[in-house]
Design a protein around this motif. Sequence first.
Motif, short mmCIF file in Angstrom:
data_model
loop_
_atom_site.label_atom_id
_atom_site.label_comp_id
_atom_site.label_asym_id
_atom_site.label_seq_id
_atom_site.Cartn_x
_atom_site.Cartn_y
_atom_site.Cartn_z
N SER A 44 0.88 -1.16 0.03
CA SER A 44 0.09 0.01 0.05
C SER A 44 0.86 1.35 -0.14
CB SER A 44 -0.96 -0.07 1.43
OG SER A 44 -0.12 -0.11 2.51
N ALA B 72 -3.23 9.54 -3.83
CA ALA B 72 -3.60 8.51 -4.58
C ALA B 72 -2.28 7.51 -5.01
CB ALA B 72 -4.27 9.07 -5.83
N GLU C 20 -6.82 4.61 -8.67
CA GLU C 20 -6.33 3.47 -7.88
C GLU C 20 -5.33 2.59 -8.17
OE1 GLU C 20 -6.73 2.76 -4.25
OE2 GLU C 20 -7.62 4.90 -4.47
#
Length: 646
Positions: A262, A318, A334
């Motif tokens: 992430s 983002a 994304e």
Amino acid sequence: MTTKFTPFIPSRKIKPFVGILLLLVLFPFAGAMGQVLQPQSIDIPMSDGKTLAADLYLPSQSGSYPVVLIQTPYNKNLFQLGLPLGVGQDIENSPYAFVVLDWRCFYGSLAACTLNPDRGQDGYEAVEWIAAQPWCNGKVVTWGPSALGNIQFQTARKQPPHLVCAVPIVASPHTHYHQYYPGGALRTEYMETLNFLFGNSSFNPVVNNPIYNFIWIASENLSMYPDEIAVPMLLIGGWFDHNTDDVITMFDTLRALSPVASQHRLLMGSWTHSGASGSPAQQGELSFPEAAGWSVSVANQFLAYHLLGDDNGWDQSAPVQYFQMGENTWASTESYPPAADDFKEYFLYENLEMGTALSVNPSAAKDLIYDPENPSPTIGGKTLSPLLLQGPYDQAEVESRSDALVFTSPELTEPLRVNGKIETTLYVSSDRLDTDFALRLTDVYPDGRSILLGEAIQRMRFRNGYTFSDTASMMPGEVYEIKMKFENLSHSFMPGHKVRLIVTSSNYPRYNRNMNTGAEMYPNGNIDTLVNPLVAHNKLMVEGLYPSKITMPLSMTTATVETLKAAQLDLYPNPAKDQVFIRNLPAGGTVEVIDLQGKVLLSKVVTNGDQPLDVSTLETGLYQVRFLPEGRHTDKSYAGKLSVLR
């Protein structure tokens, strides 16, 4: 009879001082010529008893700093002309120290050369040695474009404990067949450039394996290791770089398999291979002021968050930021590409027009003659060689030749927003056993310029696949359906513009010239030899039973990027002449004025209220203005644009 040809390079395309230029274009952050930094020379010890030569750049002789490690095969001394990340020659005000290291076997580290050096291990040992020095606070980051980016993956794979993050630019560690043989045709100028830089023997396995086999399978498996990358990475790529798809693929795998999935980010801009690290406005024939300095800005945000502990909102950013060319805006998503809202099909017609209606006319054949001794020239595009133009250029020279079919859409009345891979379906034939079909996609401007956006090629012996069992000769006169894809692209064709597809059978020296014989492609391992070449009489079939077409993935809207905690600057007067006022600034910060090459021209510490800024020394032009809260380099977000008129 065998004839050895030198690369086809039109005289107006040749750039002098090849060697030094190649190095300089990779590092477009140099200061004024004649001014050089004076680093400290250091020797970094390796576990095998040898040392690697490096230069140390410190903001001051006291204190400890996070360190930016740059590992280069192109001579560390070049960085004396200026350091990256907006520092230039202003090392005194940098929040980071820099260590620039020559690779083992190159330049200052030539004496440390060993057979098959483990560059990842060298990087590991360099990181850990640096972290233990009194001038380092224990935090190390790697940075660099191209080969300087590839080595960052190798270093991170070894997981040195003091490596905090990395910024690989226009780079991917993945070594795969289509990297060298897109559509089955060798990238001639790319290979020639790599041979010049690293030596011919380094790439013998590539030339000796022109067909997909177990060697390529092993290479692909060994060079893709996202599950071993345990530090956050900011990957930076460009729409005009030859690694566009590789950078995006690497990001996708990191987001899927990395232990810190992430935390990885991707930035895709309007940049060429040599233009991504400094991100100046000018790229090829086009200028993108809205993207100027952006790779520097975003990299500094990334580093400030991970190395300086700045609360600049990076963790909320983002995963992907990308530049939508044509509209010239930044957008976020994304993953890339964003899901297509629709697809636009343009069918190719006999009259060389393109339209959205499926033609009911009888099938027609368009002749396409290809002579390997007079190939269609490469004009710009995703090249690497310093002898060639790089990036978006007008294709008038290509279109004016008799060996090109040029299909053009009607003038657009609304934006055509492309995100992703454009695909073509063509129906082709030839009177030879093997030949190529090469495509160029362009945006036709209202003034008539036909600006290159993408290229693709298909070697016909590989139309069924790229293994030995897939290869097949053509049957003269038989019609074959082939599908070809351009690399990922974010571009909006604007109202008043036209979409154009150029079909040829060569694009040289970007790709190897097919000799049209169906025989051995690279005799004696020579990547640019013609052995009894034949002229091919090729045909492109359109309309009726053969609806050749181009299919474009479209987005209806583009989500704009929210700048990370950027102050909203109120500039007046704008345009300005000698002085501009900046209203409603928060206390404690710095205002900077940057030119379109990303260079800081003016800097002023501000307190609060209306703040005047003297711009009398600036030339007429467009500038970026940014606000940096709580001191220099803590937030590189752009906050406004300023026009100066004299």
